[in-house]
Write a protein that holds these residues in place. Structure first.
Motif, PDB file in Angstrom:
ATOM      1  N   SER A 259       0.732  -1.219   0.071  1.00  0.00           N
ATOM      2  CA  SER A 259      -0.033  -0.016   0.171  1.00  0.00           C
ATOM      3  C   SER A 259       0.818   1.118   0.089  1.00  0.00           C
ATOM      4  O   SER A 259       1.993   1.204   0.278  1.00  0.00           O
ATOM      5  CB  SER A 259      -1.076   0.117   1.391  1.00  0.00           C
TER       6      SER A 259
ATOM      7  N   GLU B 235      -2.484   6.910   5.755  1.00  0.00           N
ATOM      8  CA  GLU B 235      -2.829   8.088   6.399  1.00  0.00           C
ATOM      9  C   GLU B 235      -3.895   7.823   7.538  1.00  0.00           C
ATOM     10  O   GLU B 235      -4.573   6.907   7.441  1.00  0.00           O
ATOM     11  CB  GLU B 235      -3.082   9.034   5.651  1.00  0.00           C
TER      12      GLU B 235
ATOM     13  N   LYS C 227      -7.042   9.616   9.302  1.00  0.00           N
ATOM     14  CA  LYS C 227      -7.954  10.627   9.331  1.00  0.00           C
ATOM     15  C   LYS C 227      -8.716  10.749  10.340  1.00  0.00           C
ATOM     16  O   LYS C 227      -9.368   9.755  10.878  1.00  0.00           O
ATOM     17  CB  LYS C 227      -8.762  10.775   7.911  1.00  0.00           C
TER      18      LYS C 227
ATOM     19  N   LEU D  71      -9.773   6.656  11.191  1.00  0.00           N
ATOM     20  CA  LEU D  71      -9.905   6.088   9.868  1.00  0.00           C
ATOM     21  C   LEU D  71      -8.620   5.940   9.004  1.00  0.00           C
ATOM     22  O   LEU D  71      -7.882   6.695   8.890  1.00  0.00           O
ATOM     23  CB  LEU D  71     -10.823   7.280   9.056  1.00  0.00           C
ATOM     24  N   LEU D  72      -8.392   4.608   9.054  1.00  0.00           N
ATOM     25  CA  LEU D  72      -7.015   4.496   8.120  1.00  0.00           C
ATOM     26  C   LEU D  72      -7.465   4.383   6.642  1.00  0.00           C
ATOM     27  O   LEU D  72      -8.385   3.837   6.282  1.00  0.00           O
ATOM     28  CB  LEU D  72      -6.644   2.930   8.668  1.00  0.00           C
ATOM     29  N   THR D  73      -6.609   5.131   5.929  1.00  0.00           N
ATOM     30  CA  THR D  73      -6.800   5.234   4.693  1.00  0.00           C
ATOM     31  C   THR D  73      -5.339   4.842   3.944  1.00  0.00           C
ATOM     32  O   THR D  73      -4.468   5.007   4.375  1.00  0.00           O
ATOM     33  CB  THR D  73      -7.213   6.606   4.218  1.00  0.00           C
TER      34      THR D  73
ATOM     35  N   TYR E 133      -4.017   3.734  -0.291  1.00  0.00           N
ATOM     36  CA  TYR E 133      -4.117   3.098  -1.788  1.00  0.00           C
ATOM     37  C   TYR E 133      -3.491   1.814  -1.925  1.00  0.00           C
ATOM     38  O   TYR E 133      -2.313   1.809  -1.647  1.00  0.00           O
ATOM     39  CB  TYR E 133      -3.386   4.343  -2.727  1.00  0.00           C
TER      40      TYR E 133
ATOM     41  N   TYR F  17      -8.135   3.185  -3.620  1.00  0.00           N
ATOM     42  CA  TYR F  17      -8.297   3.756  -2.419  1.00  0.00           C
ATOM     43  C   TYR F  17      -9.257   3.021  -1.642  1.00  0.00           C
ATOM     44  O   TYR F  17     -10.223   2.541  -2.012  1.00  0.00           O
ATOM     45  CB  TYR F  17      -9.091   5.230  -2.655  1.00  0.00           C
ATOM     46  N   SER F  18      -8.588   2.909  -0.211  1.00  0.00           N
ATOM     47  CA  SER F  18      -9.428   2.203   0.795  1.00  0.00           C
ATOM     48  C   SER F  18      -9.403   2.778   2.185  1.00  0.00           C
ATOM     49  O   SER F  18      -8.450   3.535   2.292  1.00  0.00           O
ATOM     50  CB  SER F  18      -8.706   0.561   0.707  1.00  0.00           C
ATOM     51  N   GLU F  19     -10.391   2.600   2.889  1.00  0.00           N
ATOM     52  CA  GLU F  19     -10.697   3.248   4.212  1.00  0.00           C
ATOM     53  C   GLU F  19     -11.196   2.059   5.014  1.00  0.00           C
ATOM     54  O   GLU F  19     -11.893   1.248   4.680  1.00  0.00           O
ATOM     55  CB  GLU F  19     -12.072   4.319   4.121  1.00  0.00           C
TER      56      GLU F  19
ATOM     57  N   ASN G  54     -12.456   1.920   9.288  1.00  0.00           N
ATOM     58  CA  ASN G  54     -12.536   2.500  10.642  1.00  0.00           C
ATOM     59  C   ASN G  54     -12.125   1.690  11.634  1.00  0.00           C
ATOM     60  O   ASN G  54     -12.758   0.737  12.088  1.00  0.00           O
ATOM     61  CB  ASN G  54     -14.108   2.627  10.855  1.00  0.00           C
TER      62      ASN G  54
ATOM     63  N   ARG H   8      -8.256  -3.698  -0.687  1.00  0.00           N
ATOM     64  CA  ARG H   8      -8.956  -3.177   0.126  1.00  0.00           C
ATOM     65  C   ARG H   8      -8.536  -3.425   1.626  1.00  0.00           C
ATOM     66  O   ARG H   8      -8.021  -4.706   1.950  1.00  0.00           O
ATOM     67  CB  ARG H   8     -10.366  -3.784   0.353  1.00  0.00           C
TER      68      ARG H   8
END
Length: 109
Positions: free
Chosen positions: A7, A11, A13, A17-19, A21, A31-33, A35, A102
């Motif tokens: 990945s 980051e 957020k 929230l872990l984000t 690519y 892109y994946s997020e 919680n 993901r």
């Protein structure tokens, strides 16, 4: 294999929230997020996997990519059993994987 190895642009957020690519087997990055509050809690001043809502009991939350392999380490001040705060850290790669592009929680402990 930890998600961070496949990945980029990892980051945090809003403190939970872990984000990222995440590369798919085809090589494409999506892109994946995730919680973290859904899988990570806080108990007695320590992070706890397979729990929830850590951010409700945390302050000074930050994500750092550390060491030669850029391990994704989540740092936070967490409430302890006496109402105080203690610093704790958890390696997100221990329980989060990249599954076909993901971010996914995996039972790990």
């Amino acid at each position: 294999m930890g998600f961070h190895k496949s990945s980029m642009d990892i980051e945090l957020k809003n403190g939970h929230l872990l984000t990222a690519y995440c590369r798919r087997p085809s090589g494409e990055a999506t892109y994946s997020e995730l919680n973290l509050d859904d899988f990570l809690g806080a108990k007695k001043g320590h992070f706890a996997w397979s729990a929830d809502g850590f951010s409700d009991h945390a302050s000074d939350v930050n994500l750092k990519l550390e060491g030669p392999t850029h391990e994704p380490m989540l740092h936070a001040q967490l409430e302890d059993e006496e109402g105080g705060q203690r610093m704790d850290v958890v390696n997100l790669a221990d329980c989060i994987k990249n599954e076909n592009g993901r971010l996914r929680f995996m039972d790990c402990f």
